[in-house]
Scaffold this motif. Structure first.
Motif, PDB file in Angstrom:
ATOM      1  N   GLY A 564       0.845  -1.174   0.134  1.00 20.20           N
ATOM      2  CA  GLY A 564       0.067   0.069  -0.179  1.00 20.20           C
ATOM      3  C   GLY A 564       0.861   1.234  -0.140  1.00 20.20           C
ATOM      4  N   ILE A 565       1.780   1.376  -1.031  1.00 16.08           N
ATOM      5  CA  ILE A 565       2.607   2.406  -0.864  1.00 16.08           C
ATOM      6  C   ILE A 565       1.989   3.911  -1.317  1.00 16.08           C
ATOM      7  CG2 ILE A 565       4.437   3.461  -2.308  1.00 16.08           C
ATOM      8  CD1 ILE A 565       5.485   0.794  -3.246  1.00 16.08           C
ATOM      9  N   ALA A 566       0.812   3.720  -1.940  1.00 18.25           N
ATOM     10  CA  ALA A 566       0.026   4.889  -2.308  1.00 18.25           C
ATOM     11  C   ALA A 566      -0.843   5.429  -1.076  1.00 18.25           C
ATOM     12  CB  ALA A 566      -0.815   4.882  -3.446  1.00 18.25           C
ATOM     13  N   SER A 567      -0.869   4.905  -0.081  1.00 15.74           N
ATOM     14  CA  SER A 567      -1.725   4.946   1.106  1.00 15.74           C
ATOM     15  C   SER A 567      -0.963   5.969   1.937  1.00 15.74           C
ATOM     16  CB  SER A 567      -2.077   3.770   2.104  1.00 15.74           C
ATOM     17  OG  SER A 567      -0.870   3.066   2.487  1.00 15.74           O
ATOM     18  N   THR A 568       0.357   5.905   2.009  1.00 16.46           N
ATOM     19  CA  THR A 568       1.145   6.970   2.744  1.00 16.46           C
ATOM     20  C   THR A 568       1.327   8.304   2.074  1.00 16.46           C
ATOM     21  OG1 THR A 568       3.364   6.303   1.928  1.00 16.46           O
ATOM     22  CG2 THR A 568       2.335   5.183   4.010  1.00 16.46           C
ATOM     23  N   SER A 569       1.533   9.489   2.646  1.00 18.59           N
ATOM     24  CA  SER A 569       1.675  10.532   2.297  1.00 18.59           C
ATOM     25  C   SER A 569       3.048  10.709   1.240  1.00 18.59           C
ATOM     26  CB  SER A 569       1.866  11.580   3.190  1.00 18.59           C
ATOM     27  OG  SER A 569       2.927  11.552   3.908  1.00 18.59           O
ATOM     28  N   GLY A 570       4.087  10.245   1.459  1.00 19.24           N
ATOM     29  CA  GLY A 570       5.056  10.210   0.768  1.00 19.24           C
ATOM     30  C   GLY A 570       5.131   9.348  -0.203  1.00 19.24           C
ATOM     31  N   GLY A 571       4.647   8.141  -0.313  1.00 21.61           N
ATOM     32  CA  GLY A 571       4.472   7.106  -1.339  1.00 21.61           C
ATOM     33  C   GLY A 571       3.338   7.716  -2.417  1.00 21.61           C
ATOM     34  N   ARG A 572       2.268   8.454  -1.620  1.00 24.71           N
ATOM     35  CA  ARG A 572       1.503   8.967  -2.661  1.00 24.71           C
ATOM     36  C   ARG A 572       1.892  10.031  -3.374  1.00 24.71           C
ATOM     37  NH1 ARG A 572      -3.511   7.299  -4.250  1.00 24.71           N
ATOM     38  NH2 ARG A 572      -4.863   9.126  -5.348  1.00 24.71           N
ATOM     39  N   LEU A 573       2.773  10.816  -3.090  1.00 24.86           N
ATOM     40  CA  LEU A 573       3.361  12.013  -3.811  1.00 24.86           C
ATOM     41  C   LEU A 573       4.308  11.354  -4.745  1.00 24.86           C
ATOM     42  CD1 LEU A 573       4.227  15.004  -4.132  1.00 24.86           C
ATOM     43  CD2 LEU A 573       5.968  14.467  -2.374  1.00 24.86           C
ATOM     44  N   LEU A 574       5.297  10.447  -4.555  1.00 22.49           N
ATOM     45  CA  LEU A 574       6.022   9.601  -5.449  1.00 22.49           C
ATOM     46  C   LEU A 574       5.212   8.949  -6.607  1.00 22.49           C
ATOM     47  CD1 LEU A 574       8.790   7.992  -3.416  1.00 22.49           C
ATOM     48  CD2 LEU A 574       9.003   9.816  -5.023  1.00 22.49           C
ATOM     49  N   ALA A 575       3.933   8.239  -6.087  1.00 23.87           N
ATOM     50  CA  ALA A 575       3.320   7.345  -7.176  1.00 23.87           C
ATOM     51  C   ALA A 575       2.596   8.425  -8.080  1.00 23.87           C
ATOM     52  CB  ALA A 575       2.312   6.696  -6.403  1.00 23.87           C
ATOM     53  N   GLU A 576       1.966   9.465  -7.531  1.00 24.05           N
ATOM     54  CA  GLU A 576       1.179  10.415  -8.390  1.00 24.05           C
ATOM     55  C   GLU A 576       2.245  11.081  -9.210  1.00 24.05           C
ATOM     56  OE1 GLU A 576      -1.906  11.172  -8.745  1.00 24.05           O
ATOM     57  OE2 GLU A 576      -2.879  10.390  -7.112  1.00 24.05           O
ATOM     58  N   ARG A 637      -7.011  15.290 -21.909  1.00 25.43           N
ATOM     59  CA  ARG A 637      -7.573  14.332 -21.383  1.00 25.43           C
ATOM     60  C   ARG A 637      -7.057  13.754 -20.167  1.00 25.43           C
ATOM     61  NH1 ARG A 637      -8.189   8.670 -22.415  1.00 25.43           N
ATOM     62  NH2 ARG A 637     -10.365   7.688 -22.321  1.00 25.43           N
ATOM     63  N   PHE A 638      -5.702  13.605 -20.246  1.00 26.78           N
ATOM     64  CA  PHE A 638      -5.215  12.951 -19.106  1.00 26.78           C
ATOM     65  C   PHE A 638      -5.316  13.996 -17.805  1.00 26.78           C
ATOM     66  CE2 PHE A 638      -1.153  13.087 -16.454  1.00 26.78           C
ATOM     67  CZ  PHE A 638      -1.178  11.403 -16.055  1.00 26.78           C
ATOM     68  N   ILE A 639      -5.189  15.119 -18.170  1.00 27.61           N
ATOM     69  CA  ILE A 639      -5.314  16.283 -16.937  1.00 27.61           C
ATOM     70  C   ILE A 639      -6.658  16.303 -16.481  1.00 27.61           C
ATOM     71  CG2 ILE A 639      -5.354  18.747 -16.438  1.00 27.61           C
ATOM     72  CD1 ILE A 639      -3.065  19.091 -18.615  1.00 27.61           C
ATOM     73  N   GLY A 646      -2.643  14.397  -7.962  1.00 27.70           N
ATOM     74  CA  GLY A 646      -1.598  14.613  -8.979  1.00 27.70           C
ATOM     75  C   GLY A 646      -1.524  15.955  -9.765  1.00 27.70           C
ATOM     76  N   VAL A 647      -2.663  16.694  -9.529  1.00 28.79           N
ATOM     77  CA  VAL A 647      -2.534  18.167 -10.215  1.00 28.79           C
ATOM     78  C   VAL A 647      -1.448  18.755  -9.145  1.00 28.79           C
ATOM     79  CG1 VAL A 647      -3.970  20.180 -10.735  1.00 28.79           C
ATOM     80  CG2 VAL A 647      -4.754  18.021 -11.272  1.00 28.79           C
ATOM     81  N   GLU A 648      -1.673  18.897  -7.947  1.00 28.82           N
ATOM     82  CA  GLU A 648      -0.997  19.384  -7.052  1.00 28.82           C
ATOM     83  C   GLU A 648       0.655  19.141  -7.110  1.00 28.82           C
ATOM     84  OE1 GLU A 648      -1.599  22.166  -5.240  1.00 28.82           O
ATOM     85  OE2 GLU A 648      -3.817  22.031  -5.841  1.00 28.82           O
ATOM     86  N   VAL A 649       0.854  18.036  -7.435  1.00 27.78           N
ATOM     87  CA  VAL A 649       2.299  17.494  -7.576  1.00 27.78           C
ATOM     88  C   VAL A 649       2.524  17.976  -8.906  1.00 27.78           C
ATOM     89  CG1 VAL A 649       3.538  15.309  -8.274  1.00 27.78           C
ATOM     90  CG2 VAL A 649       1.971  15.086  -6.361  1.00 27.78           C
ATOM     91  N   ALA A 650       2.047  18.022  -9.987  1.00 26.01           N
ATOM     92  CA  ALA A 650       2.506  18.576 -11.154  1.00 26.01           C
ATOM     93  C   ALA A 650       2.788  20.095 -11.056  1.00 26.01           C
ATOM     94  CB  ALA A 650       1.590  18.468 -12.194  1.00 26.01           C
ATOM     95  N   ARG A 651       1.815  20.864 -10.194  1.00 28.71           N
ATOM     96  CA  ARG A 651       2.128  22.214 -10.203  1.00 28.71           C
ATOM     97  C   ARG A 651       3.554  22.506  -9.433  1.00 28.71           C
ATOM     98  NH1 ARG A 651      -3.801  24.123  -8.310  1.00 28.71           N
ATOM     99  NH2 ARG A 651      -4.776  24.004 -10.393  1.00 28.71           N
ATOM    100  N   VAL A 652       3.708  21.545  -8.391  1.00 28.59           N
ATOM    101  CA  VAL A 652       4.820  21.837  -7.621  1.00 28.59           C
ATOM    102  C   VAL A 652       6.068  21.344  -8.250  1.00 28.59           C
ATOM    103  CG1 VAL A 652       6.207  20.840  -5.458  1.00 28.59           C
ATOM    104  CG2 VAL A 652       3.905  21.424  -5.391  1.00 28.59           C
ATOM    105  N   VAL A 653       6.236  20.225  -9.090  1.00 26.80           N
ATOM    106  CA  VAL A 653       7.360  20.016  -9.571  1.00 26.80           C
ATOM    107  C   VAL A 653       7.634  21.073 -10.857  1.00 26.80           C
ATOM    108  CG1 VAL A 653       8.266  18.198 -11.482  1.00 26.80           C
ATOM    109  CG2 VAL A 653       7.106  17.484  -9.472  1.00 26.80           C
ATOM    110  N   VAL A 654       6.527  21.571 -11.604  1.00 23.85           N
ATOM    111  CA  VAL A 654       6.952  22.426 -12.772  1.00 23.85           C
ATOM    112  C   VAL A 654       7.438  23.687 -12.015  1.00 23.85           C
ATOM    113  CG1 VAL A 654       5.853  23.895 -14.499  1.00 23.85           C
ATOM    114  CG2 VAL A 654       5.231  21.309 -14.539  1.00 23.85           C
ATOM    115  N   ALA A 655       6.649  24.163 -11.119  1.00 15.81           N
ATOM    116  CA  ALA A 655       7.098  25.334 -10.258  1.00 15.81           C
ATOM    117  C   ALA A 655       8.663  25.253 -10.040  1.00 15.81           C
ATOM    118  CB  ALA A 655       6.230  25.730  -9.310  1.00 15.81           C
TER     119      ALA A 655
END
Length: 837
Positions: A564-576, A637-639, A646-655
């Motif tokens: 359940g990697i995606a169930s943790t906050s860090g794992g969810r961030l990496l997975a997304e 369509r993906f967005i 996932g949207v928040e992650v994309a914003r953080v990485v691009v920024a």
């Protein structure tokens, strides 16, 4: 164990040759007291070639020393491969002149401890254009040094490639690609020019662009012509130059930081793998199963350059091997001695011939192909190749004006358009303060800009498969009996070269379609909602599960998902983040595949079918338009289907990426770019601190982006299915691409045969038919993926099978049309069959 040759550079044979040269006034260098003293300290070496040519004094003897490049070549491998290409062309040439086919007189490939490998060839007397051409003998040997080098420790290589910036310098030299009619790559056929030093560094001294209808186009960029009076071509060139100068600076600054961080990140990953191998008690891991591929690549391909530049003892041993080969050729009384060197072998040859201890060794011509000199100057000097004061002292032979030491030497440099080693013409640093002497030196170097395979990955090793633009011209350089008629009229070189380049443009287009096809099909399928990729993934998974023992990998993957990697906050961030990275990679690969070599349409500009060139020029754009639209639609369509996380992650990485880039450009604009170091000034602590901090930030960001796709594939089954299905689609199209390359190779072989033998070129009807079948199959497979159609998929697979069957049938049919009984008959019958095609 190989013999140490550090003390073998000057032998009794060399001393005798020097004395003879001093008596006759010949040779490339003059004897000095220092060289005489050096010769007295060296031990005698017996000649490694015992050969009696058995011909009179009127027969010219040419000695050829092959010097291989970086790699793990075996003994005699270079001699057989390069010599084989020479023999093949001589054989076909002799058949064309109705002479006995076999040119080999003597051969030694399994020598004793004190002997050398060699092949002796005979060029018979013949007549060319009514003029008699006398007999000639060639003696080919090799300066084999691959296993005389002990690879450096990985720690040394890691420091050199990473913190000391070797990777960054290499890639920064490759990235900028000049474009415009002044670029030697953009010619319809091969051309040869001397070098000169211009406003943009060393360039070919080509005054006019040799294309019909473009003879008066300016090669340089004259700024004194008013904009209103400038031609359209001149305006385009001026815009390209000015825009390129501005963008190049920004690109270099950002790429320097990124590449520096990535190389450091690779070293961190390598260290982690090393630690795993030591900690996990599994046999294969203990033996280096994880890091061995990295070791072999880094040490075998970059380690030799490090040794040649940074290990004086081993470098001297390597140079000694070439000295031995040259002494052997002098021992058999060769009238002319030629060195043919590839890649790192050019570094070995230059440093050997620049060594004052070897002044007595006469070398009449140096032929380099895919030279590594530009790389050596780049890695030992500054990022722009300008040597520092320390570099001139540390690498004395590398920065010695070898041509000034050898006034009788002629240098011909062959470089391919997409070869990543030379990346263009020989970029000589300013080795002589005398501007007039420097210009005279450059004018003695003949630059041969050629096309090999129009491939970044294949051009460096494709010279000896290039009969029309390399092997034939090279043999004419070796054969000084005539103006070139014995190996094809030099005046017809542009005809042969143009045919080859048009042939290569077809290969390049086929390869591009084989790469664009699958990735664009996946993108379009996602945009229209096709499920083909998912079904392909399921089919591959089912086939994998049917393999005995595959459950070990499948169970391990299922176990990792059960955590359940995606169930943790860090794992969810990496997975997304991994989901976004996988989608971005598919889109970026698709767009990157649309980039075509700029030189591809050029050879069609001077033919009776210029529309083909226009088609090749604009076809990528025609294909790109719907593909880019599909990428945009698929991205939207993906967005729209992405989660909030996932949207928040994309914003953080691009920024974060934008901030790092802007900050790096802004800071280095004030403190100075790291790509232009000045050794005369002390380094600024502020600059070092900022560079270190930004490098660490980029490393963290890059690590995040590298690890996240793996976590995403493990955490989300749909991501894993998409990745596996995409790989399956690409593999299917690559099968079609391999079939196409096979059929192109047959076509290439037939036309190369015609060029070697001087026969008429074969017809193209069969080529057109097979190409049409391959294109129809590619379109069918594309539609099968987009429309999720099993029938179209079956039809596409049938098309691949038909292409293979047709190709085999054509080859068998060709073989049945000739009745070879001897080597010469084989080629004569083949030429006759080709004539009736």
């Amino acid at each position: 164990m190989p013999r140490t040759t550090v003390t073998q550079a000057a032998t009794q044979l060399a001393t005798a040759a020097r004395d003879a040269a001093a008596t006759s006034g010949g040779g490339n260098g003059a004897s000095t007291p220092s060289t005489d003293a050096a010769a007295a300290r060296r031990r005698t070496r017996a000649p490694g070639i015992q050969l009696d040519c058995g011909a009179g004094a009127d027969v010219r003897h040419v000695g050829i020393a092959f010097v291989h490049g970086i790699g793990s070549q075996q003994p005699a491998e270079t001699l057989l491969d390069w010599g084989g290409a020479v023999i093949r062309l001589l054989l076909d040439n002799r058949v064309g002149h109705d002479a006995s086919a076999d040119p080999v007189i003597a051969c030694e490939l399994d020598p004793g401890a004190d002997e050398s490998r060699y092949i002796e060839l005979q060029l018979p007397a013949t007549t060319v254009d009514g003029e008699p051409v006398p007999e000639q003998h060639w003696v080919m040997t090799e300066a084999w040094w691959a296993q005389r080098v002990r690879p450096p420790a990985f720690g040394q290589m890691a420091e050199w490639l990473g913190p000391r910036g070797a990777i960054r310098r290499i890639l920064l030299a490759i990235l900028p690609r000049p474009r415009g009619v002044h670029d030697p790559r953009l010619r319809p056929w091969a051309a040869t020019y001397p070098l000169r030093r211009g406003d943009n560094g060393v360039e070919e001294a080509a005054e006019r662009f040799p294309v019909a209808g473009h003879e008066n186009d300016a090669v340089d960029y004259p700024d004194d012509v008013p904009w209103a009076q400038a031609t359209t071509a001149l305006k385009r060139q001026r815009i390209q130059r000015r825009a390129g100068t501005s963008l190049e600076g920004i690109a270099k600054v950002s790429a320097a930081l990124y590449l520096q961080a990535i190389s450091a990140l690779i070293l961190v990953i390598y260290g982690a793998l090393r630690s795993i191998e030591k900690l996990v008690p599994i046999g294969p891991l203990k033996d280096g199963a994880l890091t061995r591929p990295i070791d072999e690549f880094v040490l075998n391909w970059f380690g030799d350059v490090y040794v040649l530049l940074g290990d004086p003892a081993q470098a001297a041993s390597v140079r000694g091997r070439l000295v031995d080969a040259l002494n052997d050729l002098h021992a058999v009384k060769c009238d002319s001695v030629v060195v043919v060197a590839h890649s790192g072998g050019a570094i070995v040859s230059y440093m050997t011939l620049a060594d004052r201890a070897n002044d007595a060794l006469r070398v009449d011509r140096l032929i380099t192909l895919g030279e590594g000199m530009n790389l050596a100057w780049l890695l030992s000097g500054g990022d722009d190749g300008t040597p520092t004061r320390d570099a001139r002292k540390r690498y004395e032979r590398l920065y010695t004006n070898m041509l000034a030491r050898r006034p009788g030497l002629r240098w011909d440099d062959f470089w391919a358009s997409q070869d990543p080693a030379p990346v263009g013409v020989l970029r000589f640093p300013q080795l002589d303060d005398d501007t007039e002497a420097d210009a005279s030196m450059l004018a003695r170097v003949r630059s041969h800009a050629i096309w090999n395979r129009l491939s970044f990955g294949e051009d460096h090793g494709g010279y000896w498969d290039n009969d029309e633009e390399f092997v034939l011209p090279m043999l004419r350089l070796l054969d000084e009996r005539t103006s070139g008629g014995a190996f094809g009229d030099a005046g017809d070189d542009h005809v042969r070269s143009g045919r080859r380049r048009r042939r290569l443009s077809a290969l390049s287009l086929m390869r591009q379609l084989a790469l664009v096809g699958p990735t664009s099909a996946v993108v379009v399928a996602f945009a229209v909602g096709s499920h083909f990729v998912a079904r392909a993934s399921d089919a591959v998974a089912a086939a994998w599960n049917a393999i005995p023992g595959s459950a070990i990998v499948s169970d391990a993957l299922d176990g990792a998902r059960a955590f359940g990697i995606a169930s943790t906050s860090g794992g969810r961030l990496l997975a997304e983040t991994g989901v976004w990275v996988v989608a971005a990679l598919i889109g970026l690969v698709t767009i990157f595949a649309l980039i075509a070599p700029p030189e591809r349409p050029v050879p069609w500009a001077v033919t009776t079918r210029p529309w083909v060139g226009r088609l090749l020029r604009y076809l990528p754009w025609l294909i790109a338009t719907p593909v880019v639209v599909a990428v945009v639609v698929g991205g939207l369509r993906f967005i729209s289907g992405a989660t909030l996380a996932g949207v928040e992650v994309a914003r953080v990485v691009v920024a974060a990426a934008v901030v790092v880039f802007v900050l790096g450009v802004a800071v280095w604009s004030v403190l100075g770019s790291p790509t232009e170091p000045d050794d005369s000034k002390p380094r600024s602590l502020v600059r070092d601190g900022v560079e270190l901090g930004l490098t660490m930030v980029v490393m963290i960001l890059a690590s995040f982006l590298v690890v996240s796709p793996i976590v995403g594939i493990i955490a989300f089954e749909d991501v894993g299915r998409t990745a596996l299905g995409t790989i399956a689609v690409i593999a299917l199209f690559q099968v079609l691409g391999r079939v196409g390359q096979w059929r192109w190779s047959v076509w290439d072989g037939r036309e190369r045969m015609a060029a070697r033998s001087g026969r008429r070129y074969p017809g193209l009807n069969r080529v057109i038919g097979q190409t049409a079948l391959l294109l129809a199959t590619l379109v069918t497979l594309f539609l099968a993926v987009v429309l999720d159609s099993d029938r179209l998929l079956a039809l596409g697979v049938t098309g691949i099978a038909l292409a293979v069957l047709l190709g085999v049938s054509v080859d068998v049919f060709d073989a049945s049309r000739r009745e070879p009984t001897t080597p010469s008959d084989t080629f004569v019958q083949f030429a006759k069959a080709a004539r009736t095609d």
